[in-house]
Design a protein around this motif. Sequence first.
Motif, PDB file in Angstrom:
ATOM      1  N   GLY A  46      -7.548  21.917  56.219  1.00 35.50           N
ATOM      2  CA  GLY A  46      -6.449  21.262  56.045  1.00 35.50           C
ATOM      3  C   GLY A  46      -5.266  22.370  55.690  1.00 35.50           C
ATOM      4  N   GLY A  47      -3.978  21.996  55.155  1.00 28.54           N
ATOM      5  CA  GLY A  47      -3.082  23.127  55.176  1.00 28.54           C
ATOM      6  C   GLY A  47      -1.707  22.437  55.616  1.00 28.54           C
ATOM      7  N   ARG A  48      -0.830  23.489  55.611  1.00 31.04           N
ATOM      8  CA  ARG A  48       0.673  23.192  56.286  1.00 31.04           C
ATOM      9  C   ARG A  48       0.582  23.076  57.660  1.00 31.04           C
ATOM     10  NH1 ARG A  48       4.033  27.099  55.647  1.00 31.04           N
ATOM     11  NH2 ARG A  48       5.657  25.749  55.768  1.00 31.04           N
ATOM     12  N   HIS A  49       1.026  22.070  58.318  1.00 27.88           N
ATOM     13  CA  HIS A  49       1.203  21.793  59.750  1.00 27.88           C
ATOM     14  C   HIS A  49       2.454  21.628  60.105  1.00 27.88           C
ATOM     15  CE1 HIS A  49      -3.168  20.766  60.640  1.00 27.88           C
ATOM     16  NE2 HIS A  49      -3.119  21.666  59.929  1.00 27.88           N
ATOM     17  N   SER A  51      12.583  28.443  63.138  1.00 27.65           N
ATOM     18  CA  SER A  51      12.171  27.720  62.013  1.00 27.65           C
ATOM     19  C   SER A  51      11.764  28.527  61.005  1.00 27.65           C
ATOM     20  CB  SER A  51      10.883  26.818  62.157  1.00 27.65           C
ATOM     21  OG  SER A  51       9.881  27.843  62.508  1.00 27.65           O
ATOM     22  N   GLY A  52      11.613  30.011  60.971  1.00 27.28           N
ATOM     23  CA  GLY A  52      11.328  30.795  59.895  1.00 27.28           C
ATOM     24  C   GLY A  52      10.036  30.763  59.761  1.00 27.28           C
ATOM     25  N   GLU A  53       9.044  29.817  60.321  1.00 27.93           N
ATOM     26  CA  GLU A  53       7.682  30.031  60.193  1.00 27.93           C
ATOM     27  C   GLU A  53       6.873  30.550  60.942  1.00 27.93           C
ATOM     28  OE1 GLU A  53       6.395  28.001  58.083  1.00 27.93           O
ATOM     29  OE2 GLU A  53       8.043  26.704  57.041  1.00 27.93           O
ATOM     30  N   GLY A  70      -0.219  29.676  62.442  1.00 24.33           N
ATOM     31  CA  GLY A  70      -1.562  30.257  61.749  1.00 24.33           C
ATOM     32  C   GLY A  70      -2.535  30.363  62.863  1.00 24.33           C
ATOM     33  N   ASP A  71      -3.803  31.050  62.416  1.00 24.44           N
ATOM     34  CA  ASP A  71      -4.781  31.364  63.256  1.00 24.44           C
ATOM     35  C   ASP A  71      -5.627  30.154  63.404  1.00 24.44           C
ATOM     36  OD1 ASP A  71      -6.348  32.987  65.037  1.00 24.44           O
ATOM     37  OD2 ASP A  71      -7.404  34.076  63.270  1.00 24.44           O
ATOM     38  N   ALA A  72      -5.168  29.228  64.027  1.00 23.70           N
ATOM     39  CA  ALA A  72      -6.086  27.986  64.431  1.00 23.70           C
ATOM     40  C   ALA A  72      -5.571  27.132  65.677  1.00 23.70           C
ATOM     41  CB  ALA A  72      -6.006  27.170  63.166  1.00 23.70           C
ATOM     42  N   PRO A  73      -6.262  26.448  66.422  1.00 27.08           N
ATOM     43  CA  PRO A  73      -5.532  25.886  67.483  1.00 27.08           C
ATOM     44  C   PRO A  73      -4.903  24.686  67.283  1.00 27.08           C
ATOM     45  CG  PRO A  73      -7.965  25.156  67.241  1.00 27.08           C
ATOM     46  CD  PRO A  73      -7.440  26.213  66.289  1.00 27.08           C
ATOM     47  N   CYS A  74      -4.037  24.388  68.131  1.00 32.95           N
ATOM     48  CA  CYS A  74      -2.866  23.122  67.973  1.00 32.95           C
ATOM     49  C   CYS A  74      -4.252  21.780  68.213  1.00 32.95           C
ATOM     50  CB  CYS A  74      -1.992  22.983  69.067  1.00 32.95           C
ATOM     51  SG  CYS A  74      -0.645  24.024  68.605  1.00 32.95           S
ATOM     52  N   LEU A 123       0.282  26.326  60.459  1.00 24.01           N
ATOM     53  CA  LEU A 123       1.080  27.506  59.767  1.00 24.01           C
ATOM     54  C   LEU A 123       0.350  28.423  59.223  1.00 24.01           C
ATOM     55  CD1 LEU A 123       4.322  25.130  59.001  1.00 24.01           C
ATOM     56  CD2 LEU A 123       3.806  26.428  61.256  1.00 24.01           C
ATOM     57  N   LYS A 124       0.943  29.577  59.205  1.00 22.88           N
ATOM     58  CA  LYS A 124       0.309  30.620  58.437  1.00 22.88           C
ATOM     59  C   LYS A 124       0.135  30.305  57.108  1.00 22.88           C
ATOM     60  CE  LYS A 124       0.762  35.749  58.381  1.00 22.88           C
ATOM     61  NZ  LYS A 124       1.738  36.658  58.827  1.00 22.88           N
TER      62      LYS A 124
END
Length: 289
Positions: free
Chosen positions: A222-225, A252-254, A257-261, A285-286
């Motif tokens: 999970g996390g910020r998407h 966006s200023g974002e 992250g190191d993960a696929p869409c 996102l990172k």
Amino acid sequence: MSQRETTQQAWLGRFVRVSDYITAHLEEDLDLDRLAEVACLSPYHFHRCWHAFTGETLAQMVTRLRLHHAANALIKDDDPVEAVARAAGYGSAAAFTRAFSRAFGRSPAVYRTEGRLDPPITLSPPKEGNSAMHDVRIEEVEPVTLAAIRHVGPYLEVEKPFNQVFAWAMGAGQMGPETRVIGIYHDDPGAVAEEDLRSDVGISVEPGTAVKEPIHLVDVPGGRHAILRFKGAYAELLGAYNWFFGTWLPQSGEEPGDAPCMEYYLTNPREVAPADNITEIHMPLKGCQ
């Protein structure tokens, strides 16, 4: 496994074989007797069984898949409409145009033009009222476990592994109102050859659910998407991705992250017109892991 469950799995297997056969032979004349033979069913009863199982007739499924491939070809390639029509199984461009217009709400020529309007990257802020803009929100997303199949090849062909997962899920009692249909797309189709594109496509399940090959469990953190909500045909998703990465992300200023869409499919393409499909593109996102 009970005898009833074993029998149900056998029936599901019949229709998965037929679905796989159809997707592999879309450019050919699909004979009902041949499909019944693939299903090991009498031609007298095959179509009724198929319709009851899938919710669409064979003709509807074949038309849907052929037009889906045609829409992708119109946007991606420069082949004349007549050639696209022949590849989709139509004897004339006029018949193809009528069928395509009914499904997509505009002619193949207009669809091709509109589908190529999105530039690969926008270096200046979008103009007010720019029709290429999409709805994007940022959310904290819960982890999810998928029962998925790894697909290597064109993303356009993920219906086959999805159908295999759905058949397993129905037989195992894993489909419910809260089930989410998700695809994880590991590679950029602009940088990786189509035949090498990797994806994991499947459905949400409880952690630890028992599965067997070719289905495997995938734990998605999970996390910020950043989530782009897209309404339209699957063939048009590339333009949404281009805008997401080329316009929204730089402004966006974002950072990704190191993960696929991932893509969350909120509608059933068997039940709605291509223009009414709703897909959410999730960009981790990172700091999301």
